[in-house]
Structure formats: C-alpha cells, structure tokens
Scaffold this active site. Structure first.
Site, PDB file in Angstrom:
ATOM      1  N   TYR A  51      53.241   1.376  91.189  1.00 36.03           N
ATOM      2  CA  TYR A  51      53.890   2.590  90.695  1.00 36.03           C
ATOM      3  C   TYR A  51      53.360   2.939  89.311  1.00 36.03           C
ATOM      4  O   TYR A  51      53.086   4.105  89.011  1.00 36.03           O
ATOM      5  CB  TYR A  51      55.402   2.366  90.657  1.00 36.03           C
ATOM      6  CG  TYR A  51      56.208   3.602  90.357  1.00 36.03           C
ATOM      7  CD1 TYR A  51      56.549   4.488  91.380  1.00 36.03           C
ATOM      8  CD2 TYR A  51      56.655   3.884  89.067  1.00 36.03           C
ATOM      9  CE1 TYR A  51      57.307   5.622  91.108  1.00 36.03           C
ATOM     10  CE2 TYR A  51      57.413   5.001  88.796  1.00 36.03           C
ATOM     11  CZ  TYR A  51      57.738   5.870  89.819  1.00 36.03           C
ATOM     12  OH  TYR A  51      58.492   6.990  89.550  1.00 36.03           O
ATOM     13  N   LYS A 108      51.376   6.445  88.509  1.00 33.63           N
ATOM     14  CA  LYS A 108      51.884   7.442  87.569  1.00 33.63           C
ATOM     15  C   LYS A 108      50.949   7.637  86.377  1.00 33.63           C
ATOM     16  O   LYS A 108      50.857   8.741  85.833  1.00 33.63           O
ATOM     17  CB  LYS A 108      53.291   7.066  87.116  1.00 33.63           C
ATOM     18  CG  LYS A 108      54.337   7.151  88.225  1.00 33.63           C
ATOM     19  CD  LYS A 108      54.396   8.543  88.847  1.00 33.63           C
ATOM     20  CE  LYS A 108      55.535   8.666  89.855  1.00 33.63           C
ATOM     21  NZ  LYS A 108      55.588  10.023  90.464  1.00 33.63           N
TER      22      LYS A 108
END
Length: 268
Positions: A163, A167
């Site tokens: 993640y 991002k």
C-alpha cells in the site's frame, strides 16, 4: 453560504468517480453533485452503487452509476466508453478506489496480496486516467484528482509495503501528468489524507476503536478538499494536498514516547 450547501460552481461539468459507492468516493460524489456537477460513480458492486444513488436522492441529489472492476482494464474501458456515449466528455476524474489486505507486513504478505493492492490502488488509477485523457486533450481542459494517502508520503509499518509503495507511486503518477499534459490544459492533484474512518479499516488486523475512528478524518472532510480542488479556476493547479486529523495518532505516539522517556530520565 457554507461550503456544504448547494451551489452551481460546477454546473455543466461531468465528473467520473471510481470507488464512488462508499467512503471518500461517495462523500466526494455528493459534494460535487451539490456544486452542480453531473456525477457518475463506479464500483464493482451494483447493489452498493444503487444504495449510494438512493442515499443521494434522499438528499435531493442526483448520481448516476456505471459498474466496473477497477482492476480489469477492459472493464474500465467499457465503462469509460459508455459514459462518453451517454453523457459526453469527462471533465473531472476522481480516483478513489483502493484496497489493502489484512496480511500486509513483510512477515505475512505474499505475491498475491501485493498484486491485489497494486492492481486496485495503482493500476486501476492509471487505467482510468488513460481512458479519459483523449477526451480531455481534445477539449483542451481536464482535471484528475487522485486520492493517495499519508502512506504515500511517510513510510509506516501500519499500512504495509504494498500500500505504501502504491500510494507513493500515485503521487508520482499525478505529478508526471502535470509535467507532460499541462500544455494541453490538463491538471492533476494528489490528495494525501491521514487516517480516514472508512470501510477499508475493516482490513486492518486490529480494528481501531470507535473513539479512535471518531478522531480520524471523516470522508466528508476529505470530500471538502476534493471539492476545493474541483472548483479552482482552470488556470490554477493544486498539485497536491497533505492533510491529517488534528489528533494525529502518529504524532501523538511520538509525543507519548517522548513524555515517557522524560519521565524515566527524571526518575533515574
């Protein structure tokens, strides 16, 4: 007039929001509809999309649904073509879709989990951007708003490597679009919110308490930032927004650790 009330600042603008049936996406859809935009929301679950459309109707707002799987390039392209045929060229794309996995630490994540997170958070974002760019180029204007994450600026074990990497990449993707497409009147903004009380919290190994969630950013607060960016004049580009809850758990943890260390020093 408060920012949450209806205005016509986006009248005549067509907005496409993926991940629009819950959380930040749903709140953003309602916020932009209040501003007068025509808003299409997308997601995998048709029942959730229908529920979001109905919830908007109860507030006197109109949303339109276009189901798709953000991880499937062909599904994204079909949805984009359908939107253009029915409504016209997308003026504003808001990429809100995302996910994480429960087993996210290096000690537990596997290749399948890694690919799942990147597909939803990064590849899907790219698919949607590619789908709308030809139309935006032809009309010499367009806005892309990508919902990144605090994890896209600061590395933390809480969100896990997949993640965090995705991002960070969303932030880079956003700025690369500004670098190349500004000459075509196209601009992009990456919003990096800290912890937000959304359904994605359910993927955490330890679910934050109700008190902790109440202190987090709320979806409508991030949606206010989305609307702010969407309402900026075409000649101004907000490249990125970094925002967090006032009571920031990462900051609070540092403050507690420093206080405990000071107490131990004084006691020794």
């Amino acid at each position: 007039m408060t920012h949450s009330e209806t205005q016509d600042t986006l009248q005549g603008r067509l907005v496409w929001i993926n991940g629009g049936s819950s959380g930040i996406g749903q709140a953003s859809a309602e916020a932009l509809a209040r501003a007068g935009a025509t808003v299409i929301i997308s997601g995998r679950r048709e029942a959730q999309l229908s529920a979001a459309v109905e919830a908007a109707q109860q507030q006197g707002l109109s949303l339109h649904a276009a189901s798709m799987d953000i991880c499937d390039r062909e599904s994204v392209n079909r949805a984009a073509v359908g939107i253009e045929q029915r409504f016209g060229t997308v003026d504003i794309l808001v990429n809100c879709a995302g996910t994480n996995v429960a087993h996210r630490a290096w000690a537990s994540i596997d290749a399948d989990g890694f690919e799942q997170v990147l597909a939803a958070n990064l590849s899907g974002t790219m698919y949607c951007m590619l789908a709308v760019l030809p139309g935006m180029r032809s009309q010499r204007r367009g806005l892309v708003i990508n919902i990144a994450s605090w994890a896209g600026k600061f590395v933390s074990a809480l969100t896990g490597p997949s993640y965090t990497a995705a991002k960070h990449a969303v932030g880079a993707l956003t700025q690369s679009l500004n670098t190349e497409e500004c000459v075509n009147g196209i601009r992009a903004c990456a919003i990096f919110p800290g912890e937000v009380a959304t359904p994605m919290l359910q993927t955490r190994a330890v679910l934050p308490t109700a008190e902790e969630q109440a202190r987090m950013l709320q979806p409508d607060q991030v949606a206010a930032a989305v609307r702010f960016v969407a309402e900026m004049p075409a000649g101004a580009c907000i490249n990125e927004i970094l925002m967090s809850p006032t009571w920031n758990r990462s900051y609070a943890a540092v403050a507690r650790a420093e206080a405990e260390l000071q107490t131990r020093r004084q006691a020794s």
